[in-house]
Design an enzyme around this catalytic site. Structure first.
Site, PDB file in Angstrom:
ATOM      1  N   LYS A 184       0.871  -1.186   0.000  1.00 26.59           N
ATOM      2  CA  LYS A 184       0.000   0.000   0.000  1.00 26.59           C
ATOM      3  C   LYS A 184       0.911   1.241   0.000  1.00 26.59           C
ATOM      4  CE  LYS A 184      -2.977   3.259   1.224  1.00 26.59           C
ATOM      5  NZ  LYS A 184      -2.038   4.241   1.765  1.00 26.59           N
ATOM      6  N   GLY A 241       4.227   2.864  10.824  1.00 24.99           N
ATOM      7  CA  GLY A 241       3.521   4.134  10.798  1.00 24.99           C
ATOM      8  C   GLY A 241       3.047   4.520  12.176  1.00 24.99           C
ATOM      9  N   SER A 242       1.943   5.265  12.198  1.00 25.02           N
ATOM     10  CA  SER A 242       1.454   5.828  13.462  1.00 25.02           C
ATOM     11  C   SER A 242       0.748   4.771  14.313  1.00 25.02           C
ATOM     12  CB  SER A 242       0.464   6.945  13.150  1.00 25.02           C
ATOM     13  OG  SER A 242      -0.637   6.403  12.434  1.00 25.02           O
ATOM     14  N   GLY A 245      -2.936   4.382  13.000  1.00 23.85           N
ATOM     15  CA  GLY A 245      -3.046   3.540  11.805  1.00 23.85           C
ATOM     16  C   GLY A 245      -2.780   2.082  12.127  1.00 23.85           C
ATOM     17  N   GLY A 246      -1.715   1.821  12.859  1.00 25.44           N
ATOM     18  CA  GLY A 246      -1.330   0.433  13.178  1.00 25.44           C
ATOM     19  C   GLY A 246      -2.390  -0.276  13.984  1.00 25.44           C
ATOM     20  N   GLU A 265       4.720  -1.831  13.483  1.00 20.42           N
ATOM     21  CA  GLU A 265       5.758  -1.089  14.211  1.00 20.42           C
ATOM     22  C   GLU A 265       5.259   0.346  14.240  1.00 20.42           C
ATOM     23  OE1 GLU A 265       8.597  -2.645  15.263  1.00 20.42           O
ATOM     24  OE2 GLU A 265       8.113  -4.533  14.312  1.00 20.42           O
ATOM     25  N   CYS A 302      11.086   7.526  14.274  1.00 20.16           N
ATOM     26  CA  CYS A 302      10.380   6.774  15.315  1.00 20.16           C
ATOM     27  C   CYS A 302      11.283   6.584  16.532  1.00 20.16           C
ATOM     28  CB  CYS A 302       9.940   5.434  14.766  1.00 20.16           C
ATOM     29  SG  CYS A 302      11.262   4.577  13.940  1.00 20.16           S
ATOM     30  N   GLU A 393       3.760   9.885  21.971  1.00 22.48           N
ATOM     31  CA  GLU A 393       4.651  10.455  20.958  1.00 22.48           C
ATOM     32  C   GLU A 393       4.070  11.753  20.380  1.00 22.48           C
ATOM     33  OE1 GLU A 393       4.635   8.651  16.994  1.00 22.48           O
ATOM     34  OE2 GLU A 393       6.808   8.648  17.003  1.00 22.48           O
TER      35      GLU A 393
END
Ligand code: NAP
Length: 529
Positions: A184, A241-242, A245-246, A265, A302, A393
Site C-alpha cells: 500500500k 507508521g502511526s 493507523g497500526g 511497528e 520513530c 509520541e
C-alpha cells in the site's frame, strides 16, 4: 522514466478508479504531476488473486533464486538514478543527501537478505531421527523448518520514503521469506512509490518470477489499505507508521473470519535516563548530543528521544540550560507533509495546555512552508506520573525533560512506562553499578537498550531489534529492521516419517545445501548418518 499515477496489479499498470489525488511538495505547497489513482476494490481483488496464484510458484524458489531477485531489485533501484532522488526530495522535503543515504541503506538491506538466503541456514532446520526400538513406544522421525505464510500486505511510513517504503525492510523480509507482496503506497510520496515499484516489477520480469509476486496500490483514503487487510487471500500484514493507523489495522485483522498476524511497528517516545555520574562528567556533551538527536531530520524518526529523565541537582540544572541553548540555536526544517506538521503543532499546543508543563526553549523559525520548530519542554516527575498523555509520541523535533526528586522517583517513572522501541541510559562506570535495577526495569520496557549513545540511527544487521512491547508494536517478539525480520513472515512446518525423496532439500539426510541444522539436539552442518 515517466510517472503514470497508476497502480501495479502484478506486472500490469491499472487505473480503474475515479478518485485521483496529487503529490504535494511540502517545501512550497505546490502540486506535483501526475495525479494518482486510488485503487478500487476490484483492483485489490485482482492483486490478491495474482499474489495467491504467484505464491504457489514463488514460495518454491530456492534461496539462490530469491537472492538473485533481491539483488536485481537493488540494481534496478540504483539504475533509476537521479530521477528517484529528485522526486523523493520534492515529495518529502528531505534533503537530497539524506535521500541518497537512505537509498544506500535500502539497497544494502536487500543485499543483506540476499546473503542470508544464499547461506540458507535461516530456515532453522531441525531433525530428530527415529528410534524404532524405543520402549514403550517407538520414536518417529520428525523434522521441521520455516515455510512462508502466504501473500503479505505491507504498509510503509511517510518518514522513510525508501527504507520503510515500497522496497524497504518489510517488503525485503517478506519477499526473502518466500511471500508474495501487495504494497500500500504512502500518499505523501506516491511518485517515489511508483518509481520504486517499477524497479521491483523490472526485477520480477528479469529474474523470471511469476506475475503477482509484487503489486503496489495507491490510496489517499484508507479504503484500499483496509481492503488489503480484510482480503481472505492475505495471510500477514507488515505495517510501519502511526499508532492510530497500526492499531486500526491490527483490530481489523483480528475481526476477520480468519485472523492473521499483524506486525505493526508504531510510534515510540524512546526515554533517555541521564544518571548523576554522567551528568557530573559530561553534562555539556550530553546536552549537545541529545538535542542534536532530537532535531535530526526535523525530529521525524520513530527513534526520536522524546522523554528525558534525570535527578534534580546543580548538574542537571546546568545540563538543561545547555540543552535549551542548543534548541534555541536550531533552525526549523521542512516537515514531511502539512498533515504531519499540523499533528506536531497540535501535539505541542495540547501538551502546553496541561498544568505543570513549561516551554523551556524553542528553536528559530525559518519562515518556510511546513516548518517544524524544535521545542524543549519541561516538567516534574509528579506531573509526568499523573497522566499517561505525557508519554505519548509527539512526532517532530521536541522532547520533554522530566525532573525527578531522587533515585526512587526516577525508578518509579521508569516502572510507569509502557512499551518503547528504545531506552537509553547515560551513565558513568559507578552509575552502572548503582543503577543496575534501572537497567532491569528498562529491559521490560524496550526492544533496544543503549548505553551512552543516542537512539536515532538504526543499524541494519543480524542482531538488530527494532520493535518493543505494546504500544511500540503489536507483537513484541518481532523486529522490522535486520535479518531477524524474516521470521515475521514464516511458520514452522513439521514433517513426520517422510522418506528422504519427499523431504525439502533443507531437511534431507545428505544436507545438500550445507546449511546449519539442529540434528538430535546438536548444531551441525554434517549429514545425517
Ligand atoms: P501513518 O499515517 O499511520 O501512515 C502509514 C500508512 O498506514 C499509510 O499508508 C496510511 O495511509 C496507512 N493508514 C493509516 N491509518 C490507516 C487506517 N486507519 N486504515 C488503513 N490504512 C491506514 O504513519 P506516518 O504518518 O506515515 O508515519 C509516521 C509515524 O510512523 C510516526 O508515528 C513514527 O514514529 C512511525 N514510524 C515507526 C517506525 C517503526 O519502525 N516503529 C518507523 C518509522 C515511522 P493513509 O495515509 O492513506 O492513511
Amino acid at each position: 522514466m515517466e510517472i503514470t499515477g497508476l497502480n501495479f496489479i502484478g506486472n500490469d499498470l491499472s487505473g480503474e478508479g475515479d478518485e485521483i489525488f496529487p503529490a504535494i511538495n511540502p517545501a512550497n505547497g505546490t502540486k506535483l504531476l501526475p495525479g494518482f489513482h486510488d485503487a478500487v476494490l476490484q483492483e485489490i481483488d485482482k492483486a490478491a488473486f495474482k499474489a495467491h496464484n504467484a505464491f504457489h510458484t514463488y514460495s518454491k524458489k530456492n534461496g539462490k533464486e530469491k537472492a538473485v531477485f533481491l539483488e536485481i531489485i537493488a540494481q534496478e533501484i540504483l539504475s533509476l538514478g537521479d530521477i528517484l532522488i529528485e522526486r523523493c526530495h520534492e515529495e518529502t522535503g528531505l534533503p537530497k543527501t539524506r535521500v541518497v543515504s537512505e537509498r544506500g541503506r535500502t539497497v544494502n538491506q536487500l543485499k543483506l537478505f540476499a546473503e542470508l538466503l544464499r547461506d540458507g541456514s535461516w530456515v532453522e532446520a531441525r531433525i530428530d531421527t527415529a528410534i524404532p526400538e524405543r520402549q514403550p513406544v517407538p520414536k518417529p522421525d520428525i523434522r521441521s523448518m520455516y515455510k512462508p505464510l502466504g501473500p503479505a500486505g505491507i504498509f510503509g511510513a511517510s518518514n522513510f520514503p525508501l527504507a520503510f517504503s515500497v522496497a524497504g525492510g518489510d517488503t525485503a523480509s517478506a519477499l526473502a521469506a518466500g511471500c508474495t507482496v501487495i504494497f500500500k503506497a504512502h500518499p505523501s510520496h506516491p511518485g517515489t512509490c511508483e518509481l520504486t515499484a517499477s524497479a521491483i516489477i523490472n526485477a520480477v520480469k528479469k529474474s523470471g518470477m511469476p506475475d503477482g509476486t509484487f503489486s503496489m496500490v495507491h490510496g489517499q483514503s484508507n479504503n484500499p489499505g483496509m481492503a488489503i487487510v480484510k482480503h481472505p487471500l492475505i495471510k500477514a500484514i507488515g505495517f510501519t507508521g502511526s499508532f492510530k493507523g497500526g492499531k486500526a489495522i491490527f483490530d481489523a485483522a483480528a475481526k476477520r473470519v480468519e485472523p492473521i498476524p499483524v506486525y505493526a511497528e508504531m510510534g515510540s517516545t524512546n526515554p533517555v535516563f541521564i544518571l548523576p555520574g554522567a551528568l557530573k562528567e559530561r553534562k555539556g556533551e550530553i546536552a549537545k548530543g541529545l538535542t542534536d538527536s532530537v532535531i535530526l531530520g526535523t525530529g521525524q524518526f520513530c527513534t526520536n528521544p522524546g522523554l528525558v529523565f534525570y535527578e534534580d541537582s546543580e548538574d542537571s540544572f546546568k545540563f538543561l540550560n545547555a540543552a535549551a541553548e542548543n534548541i534555541k540555536n536550531s533552525s526549523a526544517g521542512v516537515m514531511l507533509s502539512s498533515g504531519i506538521q499540523a499533528s506536531y503543532r497540535d501535539g505541542i499546543k495540547n501538551i502546553l495546555n496541561q498544568k505543570g508543563i513549561e516551554l523551556i526553549a524553542e528553536g528559530k523559525s525559518s519562515g518556510i512552508n511546513c516548518e517544524g520548530i524544535s521545542c524543549l519542554l519541561g516538567t516534574t516527575a509528579d506531573v509526568f506520573l499523573s497522566d499517561d498523555l505525557f508519554e505519548e509520541e509527539i512526532f517532530g523535533p521536541s522532547t520533554l525533560a522530566v525532573n525527578t526528586r531522587n533515585k526512587a522517583q526516577l525508578l518509579e517513572a521508569a516502572q510507569s512506562l509502557s512499551g518503547h522501541l528504545t531506552a537509553t541510559i547515560h551513565a558513568s562506570h559507578e552509575d552502572l553499578i548503582d543503577y543496575k535495577d534501572l537497567i532491569e526495569v528498562l529491559e521490560g520496557k524496550a526492544g533496544r537498550l543503549i548505553i551512552n549513545g543516542y537512539p536515532t540511527g538504526v543499524e541494519v544487521c543480524h542482531s538488530m531489534m527494532h520493535g518493543g512491547p505494546f504500544p511500540a508494536t503489536t507483537d513484541s517478539r518481532s523486529t522490522s529492521v535486520g535479518t531477524l525480520a524474516i521470521n515475521r513472515f514464516v511458520r514452522p512446518v513439521c514433517f513426520q516419517n517422510f522418506s528422504d525423496e519427499l523431504l525439502p532439500h533443507e531437511l534431507k539426510n545428505g544436507n545438500p545445501l550445507k546449511i546449519w541444522r539442529l540434528v538430535n539436539g546438536e548444531r551441525t552442518r554434517d549429514k545425517v548418518s
